[in-house]
Write an enzyme that holds these catalytic residues in place. Structure first.
Site, short mmCIF file in Angstrom:
data_model
loop_
_atom_site.label_atom_id
_atom_site.label_comp_id
_atom_site.label_asym_id
_atom_site.label_seq_id
_atom_site.Cartn_x
_atom_site.Cartn_y
_atom_site.Cartn_z
N LYS A 105 10.65 14.34 4.50
CA LYS A 105 10.28 15.13 5.68
C LYS A 105 10.09 16.61 5.29
O LYS A 105 10.95 17.17 4.61
CB LYS A 105 11.38 15.01 6.74
CG LYS A 105 11.01 15.69 8.02
CD LYS A 105 12.13 15.59 9.05
CE LYS A 105 11.83 16.52 10.21
NZ LYS A 105 12.97 16.72 11.09
N LYS B 30 -25.86 4.55 10.72
CA LYS B 30 -25.00 3.50 10.16
C LYS B 30 -25.79 2.22 9.87
O LYS B 30 -25.24 1.26 9.32
CB LYS B 30 -23.85 3.20 11.12
CG LYS B 30 -23.02 4.43 11.44
CD LYS B 30 -21.56 4.15 11.66
CE LYS B 30 -20.83 5.42 12.09
NZ LYS B 30 -19.42 5.43 11.77
N ILE C 173 -15.54 2.56 7.94
CA ILE C 173 -15.39 1.09 7.96
C ILE C 173 -16.69 0.43 8.43
O ILE C 173 -17.20 -0.50 7.79
CB ILE C 173 -14.21 0.69 8.88
CG1 ILE C 173 -12.93 1.37 8.41
CG2 ILE C 173 -14.05 -0.83 8.89
CD1 ILE C 173 -11.78 1.29 9.39
N PRO D 142 -12.60 6.38 4.53
CA PRO D 142 -13.77 5.49 4.41
C PRO D 142 -14.35 5.20 5.79
O PRO D 142 -13.62 5.16 6.78
CB PRO D 142 -13.19 4.21 3.78
CG PRO D 142 -11.72 4.28 4.03
CD PRO D 142 -11.36 5.72 4.12
N ASN E 83 -4.76 9.68 17.58
CA ASN E 83 -5.65 10.08 18.68
C ASN E 83 -5.30 9.30 19.94
O ASN E 83 -4.39 8.47 19.93
CB ASN E 83 -7.12 9.90 18.28
CG ASN E 83 -7.42 8.47 17.93
OD1 ASN E 83 -7.34 7.58 18.77
ND2 ASN E 83 -7.75 8.22 16.67
N ASP F 169 -11.33 10.46 11.08
CA ASP F 169 -12.36 10.81 10.10
C ASP F 169 -11.73 11.33 8.80
O ASP F 169 -12.30 11.18 7.74
CB ASP F 169 -13.31 11.86 10.67
CG ASP F 169 -14.15 11.27 11.80
OD1 ASP F 169 -14.58 10.12 11.65
OD2 ASP F 169 -14.33 11.93 12.84
N LYS G 217 -26.25 7.74 15.74
CA LYS G 217 -25.16 7.04 15.05
C LYS G 217 -25.61 5.63 14.65
O LYS G 217 -25.36 5.17 13.54
CB LYS G 217 -23.96 6.95 16.01
CG LYS G 217 -22.66 6.62 15.36
CD LYS G 217 -21.50 6.79 16.34
CE LYS G 217 -21.11 8.24 16.55
NZ LYS G 217 -19.92 8.38 17.41
N PHE H 132 -19.11 1.71 18.36
CA PHE H 132 -18.77 2.36 19.62
C PHE H 132 -18.89 3.87 19.45
O PHE H 132 -18.71 4.39 18.36
CB PHE H 132 -17.35 1.97 20.07
CG PHE H 132 -17.35 0.70 20.87
CD1 PHE H 132 -17.65 -0.51 20.28
CD2 PHE H 132 -17.09 0.72 22.24
CE1 PHE H 132 -17.70 -1.68 21.01
CE2 PHE H 132 -17.12 -0.45 22.99
CZ PHE H 132 -17.43 -1.65 22.37
O1 C5P Z 1 -18.68 7.71 12.68
P1 C5P Z 1 -18.31 7.91 14.13
O2 C5P Z 1 -16.85 8.12 14.32
O3 C5P Z 1 -19.14 8.93 14.78
O4 C5P Z 1 -18.72 6.50 14.85
C1 C5P Z 1 -17.88 5.78 15.64
C2 C5P Z 1 -18.02 4.31 15.33
O5 C5P Z 1 -17.78 4.10 13.95
C3 C5P Z 1 -17.00 3.45 16.02
O6 C5P Z 1 -17.57 2.18 16.21
C4 C5P Z 1 -15.84 3.40 15.04
O7 C5P Z 1 -15.04 2.26 15.22
C5 C5P Z 1 -16.57 3.41 13.72
N1 C5P Z 1 -15.88 4.07 12.64
C6 C5P Z 1 -15.42 3.35 11.56
N2 C5P Z 1 -14.80 3.98 10.52
C7 C5P Z 1 -14.63 5.32 10.53
C8 C5P Z 1 -15.12 6.07 11.61
C9 C5P Z 1 -15.71 5.43 12.65
O8 C5P Z 1 -15.55 2.12 11.56
N3 C5P Z 1 -14.03 5.90 9.51
#
Ligand code: C5P
Length: 403
Positions: free
Chosen positions: A292, A351, A311, A309, A210, A282, A347, A333
């Site tokens: 390849k 979380k 995180i 996962p 990304n 995600d 969010k 974030f």
């Molecule tokens: O879950 P979402 O992507 O909507 O939330 C964004 C926040 O969650 C950010 O702080 C990002 O670093 C964290 N995040 C994470 N692991 C993921 C997806 C998002 O730590 N797999």
């Protein structure tokens, strides 16, 4: 943004070949808004001339304590009284030995002894001189006397040898001086940060990533070190240099996939604050191809995704409460395209974390500027558009108050 605005710096230069870099250092300090007053030892003038330093700083350069043109001939007292800090770069082995003993036989050493401001030294010498027991004794004594040492670094030396004793680069010295002046509410604290994008491999040469540049996460890492913290930085693929690397206050682990980022992060949850700044994918590819994937006419491959996962969610599950405080304090974030406050707050609740920071505006990716919306249990607060480092410093001060 100028990080040394209104700071008066006495830049001392002693006799070493690294003195040629002091000219660049003076310019960088001035670019950050400092006024620079140069004092040179006799030996320093063999390497770079006072006229060079005078032309660059726009100030007269002091080289002698026997200067009858200075009113009451007390330059050594006046210079140090007016200064916010004395920075000596390069600091030779000889100068360090003198300072460690409190000798004062020229203007620079005299004004160091007569100072009532902080003293910072950027040592520069041949590796044998640095490793010599006498120099190491000087280092110990100077540290006991609360003199700050910036470096030295290891690397190629002017004498042709390779080893410890190289002066830090002017930009590194400037960054460390800036850090020195910042408030230290996180002294002794451990901060864990994820930054940058992730890369989900499709095959050995292709993948999904990304637009995250890592700049915000790295700015937070820098601001946390400036505030006195020890930082563990888990970085996705980005080509940013580790900030304040020479301080040794940042341990960096580079990862590619979300899974790797998860593993590296979960191994370091024993900390006071966690900033989840990374833009984590995600989904990953269920079975990345070992070879390849070849073009197959007009047929496109079917890629099967699996959820990665979360995180932040997993770190939030490790939170422990002692004496009414919960650690690590987790900051998430959010970059949303619509209804930032609503989605970011959802969010935060989903979380189970105390704070979410929303990126306002569509163009934060890769930019040096950003605009933040801080959301916690007490409501939301905007931080106006500014450089990411400036925002990071404000965020760190805010979070430091929470813990
Ligand atoms: O879950 P979402 O992507 O909507 O939330 C964004 C926040 O969650 C950010 O702080 C990002 O670093 C964290 N995040 C994470 N692991 C993921 C997806 C998002 O730590 N797999």
């Amino acid at each position: 943004m100028q990080s040394l605005l209104n700071k008066k710096i006495v830049l001392g230069i002693s006799g070493g070949i690294a003195a040629y870099k002091s000219a660049e250092l003076a310019r960088l300090l001035m670019q950050e808004g400092a006024s620079v007053q140069v004092v040179m030892t006799e030996a320093a003038q063999q390497f770079v001339t006072p006229v060079t330093m005078q032309a660059l700083t726009g100030n007269p350069v002091f080289t002698s304590q026997w200067d009858s043109s200075v009113a009451n001939n007390m330059a050594h007292i006046e210079l140090s009284r007016a200064a916010d800090a004395i920075l000596i770069a390069p600091a030779s082995a000889d100068l360090m030995a003198k300072l460690s003993l409190g000798l004062a036989d020229d203007l620079l050493t005299t004004l160091c002894l007569a100072r009532d401001c902080p003293l910072l030294l950027a040592p520069a010498m041949n590796k044998q001189m640095w490793e010599h027991a006498a120099t190491q004794r000087s280092v110990t004594r100077l540290t006991q006397d609360k003199v700050a040492l910036l470096g030295p670094a290891s690397g190629a030396q002017a004498c042709g040898e390779v080893g410890m004793g190289r002066m830090l680069e002017p930009a590194e010295i400037t960054d460390q001086l800036i850090a020195f002046f910042q408030k230290k509410p996180l002294a002794g604290k451990k901060v864990l940060i994820t930054a940058g994008p992730t890369f989900e491999a499709i095959d050995p040469v292709r993948g999904i990533t990304n637009r995250s540049s890592g700049k915000m996460g790295f700015a937070i890492a820098r601001a946390a070190v400036e505030a006195g913290a020890q930082v563990y930085l888990v970085a996705g693929p980005c080509d940013l240099e580790t900030p304040l690397d020479a301080t040794g206050m940042i341990t960096r682990t580079n990862v590619m996939s979300a899974k790797e980022m998860h593993a590296a992060t979960m191994s370091a949850t024993d900390c006071d604050i966690f900033f989840a700044v990374a833009a984590v994918a995600d989904w990953g590819i269920a079975k990345p191809a070992k070879e390849k994937i070849k073009r197959q006419g007009k047929r496109a491959p079917n890629l099967e995704f699996i959820a990665n996962p979360d995180i932040l969610l997993d770190v939030a599950k490790t939170v422990k409460t002692t004496a009414g405080k919960s650690y690590p304090y987790c900051v998430g974030f959010a970059a949303e395209s619509t209804d930032l406050e609503k989605h970011a707050n959802e969010k935060r609740k989903r979380k189970g974390i105390p704070m979410v920071v929303g990126n306002i505006g569509p163009d934060t990716f890769g930019s040096d500027l950003n605009q933040l919306l801080i959301i916690d249990e007490s409501g939301s607060k905007k931080i106006a558009k500014a450089e990411k480092l400036q925002l990071a410093r404000q965020l760190i001060q805010l979070v430091a108050k929470k813990i």
